[in-house]
Design an enzyme around this catalytic site. Sequence first.
Site, PDB file in Angstrom:
ATOM      1  N   GLU C  55      19.643  37.189  26.781  1.00 40.48           N
ATOM      2  CA  GLU C  55      18.937  37.560  28.021  1.00 40.48           C
ATOM      3  C   GLU C  55      17.702  38.420  27.783  1.00 40.48           C
ATOM      4  O   GLU C  55      16.683  38.268  28.469  1.00 40.48           O
ATOM      5  CB  GLU C  55      19.883  38.281  28.981  1.00 40.48           C
ATOM      6  CG  GLU C  55      20.886  37.372  29.688  1.00 40.48           C
ATOM      7  CD  GLU C  55      22.078  37.025  28.834  1.00 40.48           C
ATOM      8  OE1 GLU C  55      22.193  37.518  27.690  1.00 40.48           O
ATOM      9  OE2 GLU C  55      22.938  36.251  29.308  1.00 40.48           O
ATOM     10  N   HIS C 124      32.428  40.600  36.291  1.00 42.69           N
ATOM     11  CA  HIS C 124      31.648  39.443  36.753  1.00 42.69           C
ATOM     12  C   HIS C 124      31.504  39.358  38.267  1.00 42.69           C
ATOM     13  O   HIS C 124      31.036  38.351  38.781  1.00 42.69           O
ATOM     14  CB  HIS C 124      32.312  38.142  36.286  1.00 42.69           C
ATOM     15  CG  HIS C 124      32.261  37.900  34.820  1.00 42.69           C
ATOM     16  ND1 HIS C 124      33.137  38.498  33.941  1.00 42.69           N
ATOM     17  CD2 HIS C 124      31.436  37.146  34.068  1.00 42.69           C
ATOM     18  CE1 HIS C 124      32.862  38.088  32.712  1.00 42.69           C
ATOM     19  NE2 HIS C 124      31.837  37.275  32.752  1.00 42.69           N
TER      20      HIS C 124
END
Lengths: 342, 342, 322, 322
Positions: C55, C124
Amino acid sequence: MSVQAPNAERQIWIYTQMLRVREFEQRVKRTFTDHPGVIRGHTHLADGAEASIVGSLAHFKPGDAALATYRCHGYPLVLGSDPKAAMAEIYGRADGLCKGLGGSMHLTDVKRGFLGTSGIVGAGIPHAAGAAWAAQIRKKGEVVFSFFGDGASKQGAFFETLNIASLWKLPAIFVMENNGYNVVTTTAQEDANAAAGEPLSTKAKAFAMPGVTVDGFDPLAVYATVGEAVERARAGKGPTLIESKVYRLSAHGNIIAPPGVPLHYPEHEAITVFGKREEYEAALRGDPVPRFRGILVSSGVLNAAKADEIAAKVGAEMQAAVDFALKSPFPRLESALDHVYA
Amino acid sequence: MSVQAPNAERQIWIYTQMLRVREFEQRVKRTFTDHPGVIRGHTHLADGAEASIVGSLAHFKPGDAALATYRCHGYPLVLGSDPKAAMAEIYGRADGLCKGLGGSMHLTDVKRGFLGTSGIVGAGIPHAAGAAWAAQIRKKGEVVFSFFGDGASKQGAFFETLNIASLWKLPAIFVMENNGYNVVTTTAQEDANAAAGEPLSTKAKAFAMPGVTVDGFDPLAVYATVGEAVERARAGKGPTLIESKVYRLSAHGNIIAPPGVPLHYPEHEAITVFGKREEYEAALRGDPVPRFRGILVSSGVLNAAKADEIAAKVGAEMQAAVDFALKSPFPRLESALDHVYA
Amino acid sequence: MANLPFIAAIDAGIHQEMRRDPSVLYFGQNMATTENHDFVKAYGHDRVRVTPISETAEIGIAIGAAMAGFRPVVELYMAEFMLVAMDQVVNEAPRFRYMSGGQVKVPLVLKAGFGFACGWAGQHTGSLTALFMGVPGLKVVVPSTAADAKGLMATAIRDDNPVVFLHHYLLTLEHGEVPDGEHLVPFGKAEVRRKGGDVTIVATGWMVPRSLAAAETLAKEGIQAEVIDPRTVAPLDLDTILKSVAKTGRLVLVDQAPRHATVAGIIAGDVAEQGFASLKAPIVQVIARDATVPYSEPLEAYVIPDEERIVAGVKKALKGGR
Amino acid sequence: MANLPFIAAIDAGIHQEMRRDPSVLYFGQNMATTENHDFVKAYGHDRVRVTPISETAEIGIAIGAAMAGFRPVVELYMAEFMLVAMDQVVNEAPRFRYMSGGQVKVPLVLKAGFGFACGWAGQHTGSLTALFMGVPGLKVVVPSTAADAKGLMATAIRDDNPVVFLHHYLLTLEHGEVPDGEHLVPFGKAEVRRKGGDVTIVATGWMVPRSLAAAETLAKEGIQAEVIDPRTVAPLDLDTILKSVAKTGRLVLVDQAPRHATVAGIIAGDVAEQGFASLKAPIVQVIARDATVPYSEPLEAYVIPDEERIVAGVKKALKGGR
Ligand SMILES: Cc1ncc(C[n+]2csc(CCOP(=O)(O)OP(=O)(O)O)c2C)c(N)n1
Ligand SMILES: Cc1ncc(C[n+]2csc(CCOP(=O)(O)OP(=O)(O)O)c2C)c(N)n1
Ligand SMILES: [Mg+2]
Ligand SMILES: [Mg+2]
């Protein structure tokens, strides 16, 4: 693939640019004593890296791009930025390259291909890869130069980016200026390759990328090594990691202190922290700027008179930059709210 | 340094543990069809990695620690966790290993040295190094096992951590389970070494660390390779990177869908995305669990009768886990506010 | 008009822009891995690529490509994954235009889902919107309908600044009428999803349908709630909220995040400063209970605000006085 | 009592705990690089180490060492540097105890300076406190005096949870009386720095002395401001703030961060909900102007709240009514 050595004229250009960077930065440094309070925050000098910077950017062509770190004064000067505007930025004035909004750590000159500099270690490396992707899409043989330090090669951004750059065969040249230190930490204290006596270019193996180590004090060696990498990149063969071994001839930066404490440049950390004065003085004896002048004179490319003439011209140019920047006004207060959004 | 092969009894233990992991996870998978809605979120199976997991943890001693990822069912079972508590956790019940707060991705059993699992790719690797630093300070020859996937070796945390682990000579064993995929991305599509046909263990060179690649379908090969790394670590000689080549025998995980859509396990991505059924079936033919049973039988370590007896015992144990978990109550609502702070 | 699921509407917005502007790039993990991939087929691998799990590099590369003249859209899947690259999101992308004195622009879109409260547990399921809301130079979009998902994505791609596009994962398959042709939804214009004069409810993402459901329940009791969906929280259309509060005098802020991590609290602060005179009662925050999101179904439901708690919050706001 | 600069007081707090507890570790970049280093001499390289520039690994290693029974203190220098490791700070360290059902604890301290508004420009001068404030499982400390710097650091090290210790860089050399022996300052207890009945000012870090200076100026005009320093923002001592507002009816929140990135806005939201009845006027936020921090001195001063703006904010709060 081997790169032709620069001709006499080009060698003189290289020397002149090295001197320009040096003379500019010596004046940045002197500003702390000559004009206390005019420079704030944190400045970082490239003295000792001039041969590496100029030997690399000697291959820069229109359409290419370069990105670097907070230690960013040298690159734009070599790419043609006006030293007046660069100094004015470092003084926080309205005529600065970035209108006084960026300062010493964030010199930017897009017209000359100097896209940007991040003050966060390693963070600028993926930006260079992104610009290289843009160049790859444009298919004009343009390349991107990414300059960063040895310490940055311990930051995740470095590894993640080099893997992608190699995988995508991006036209990028990753120039690691290994000056042996991350502030007061030696490379051997923070890098497993260095601790094992291996060059930092070894890291390229983790990305199936060519990795080379070069003497960053020798502008012609850098010219040859970077030149090959640039040829590879322009030919679509992908990126190269170059470890350019240099040495900081000044401390990491001026002292870090809150307002009220006058800022200044201390001695190099090799002396102040490690007590290794000899290490520092040996580096100083190898100072690439006078050394290259000597080489050019002895090889007859330059004679002493011409060299003095160049020195005088460069000195005057950089002094004019200081005088201009000192006279440049501060930006309007409201301009602090400009350019927040495009 | 070479590790003695496990004796017959130990080989049977290894096979039994492999089978326990397999039988446990087959029931996790079957739960989606047998008991729809009982498992929520995302589960990830280790089928195909059993030989690698057990061959590695066969070297685990009291005081050692292991950390892993969201694909974490196998390790605690091998370390002695109660399958009932593990299944109850995956079902979100009060008797779960983590009281239903963690779920399938975060099995933890500290009493057995299974310290924790992160669902963020690569994030758990530095945690293992930190536990290894603790072991180094304690000076009892304890080691830490860090399990992660091939894709994790593209995350900054991996590189940053391995450099420090090597530099500090931490007693850590980094076991990369290379199953050839990051969800639907093949290793060659995302890794520069793989794209160049090099093993991923090549990355160890960036850290002056030993790097080895081993057949993760062969528990004895893994046993020997990891054993050497463990000896090095216990002897204070530092960490090793081991690339254990395995294959996922199930899809990355159950389908990802919002509530209302019944969850299930699709076919492997090699088939559903890449149309390479043959690749998958070849892997299936090499399935390490029946393969190792065959080896033990033909080498006389195990006879068919004894093997069937083990299978029956393990099957019963894991069926009991399902029955227990189904009956286990849900936690009190207010327990959602327990353990936020210590 | 076509009836599309939220997820298809987002794709439609990206297609709309990629078709008209060759400088738009789309890349990220676990996409474009075969030649059959919708976007690969349409635009080719120069513009559509799969990345490793990196990322920091992905977003950093988007920044560099943007500075070099392109308009990257980064597929990040889940908002939490931006945390490993948070420096690139909040301290790189939004800084360069300013620090360069306006020389560069950094037009990029960071597309990420959030709030997937269906058993994804502690790492998450977060609602991180507020983390991105107060960064000068950064814009933040939170669509709650399929039509807005398309129109806000298109506007985000055309915007010359970095935009964080946060779509709620629980809305992924929710269908809605989506305009066929070119569709753009302006930033900084809140949408009044339901008119009402008794109380103002402000919510984003999945909390919008939950608030609308609560409003219907309340209507049966004769309570008319006005439900406002800011749609973009940076820029934030405070005016529409203030106008409604001027009418109702009562404000309930609904947010999936826990206390001190909410957009709700930040809007409450603005209203307490700029709409104070209109307020007849304390501003009520209906937000998550203070815990990491638990895995177990009943516990997860207990932590996250539901219709019942929204109804209770509204009644509290109606009872309250000075 | 000894008169110490802020920075020395922090070190004193770390020494106090390292001396009494061998499980306390101290490490980070650019420290402990020679045998002469204060902490190396006292505790040796097992417990005191220099790290590479690898914040993700540094903080992750602290988490692992903490789970394995130690109490690491990580020297991070500047808060922005945590952004490259934000996942470790907000989505790892505070999650493990919860996700493990209480099996592990993660006692660690992340020590970082912030707000160094003296020419450090766009990427090094942020006030990021609010980013960490709303994470269940995480504690956040913001000392404003030398004594608190020592006492809060010691308490942070003894705390069994991850703690972000944010010290304001502009206070680094500010001297103050610091208790010599064992000194601990409890979390969640705000300090009333100045008593006053006309208006309540809440500020943290460097904004505390600025607010006190403003209060003195106001006192000359007969306006008595009560100045509250929360000292820890997670946990936040809202009671002390509410009590003061119950007395003054007027609240001014001072914060060095720009709008929507402030602790001020979050506290305003809490007060608008739980202290509404006490409020006689709108809650005023005196915060940074909406821009990345500029380099040039006058511009930097223009963006960041100064005494003058605090005084003006107080007068606005006093003028305001319902
Ligand atoms: C992520 C991050 N961590 C720490 C710092 C603080 N810092 C600024 S410069 C520097 C040293 C970098 O060393 P190197 O990469 O070798 O570059 P050099 O300064 O030697 O040219 C450090 C640690 C930072 N700016 N960013
Ligand atoms: C930082 C981060 N990015 C993306 C994801 C989404 N994700 C979860 S598992 C996974 C694949 C990981 O592949 P690998 O490391 O090979 O492990 P495997 O699942 O194959 O065992 C991805 C991308 C994540 N959890 N964390
Ligand atoms: Mg260096
Ligand atoms: Mg994998």
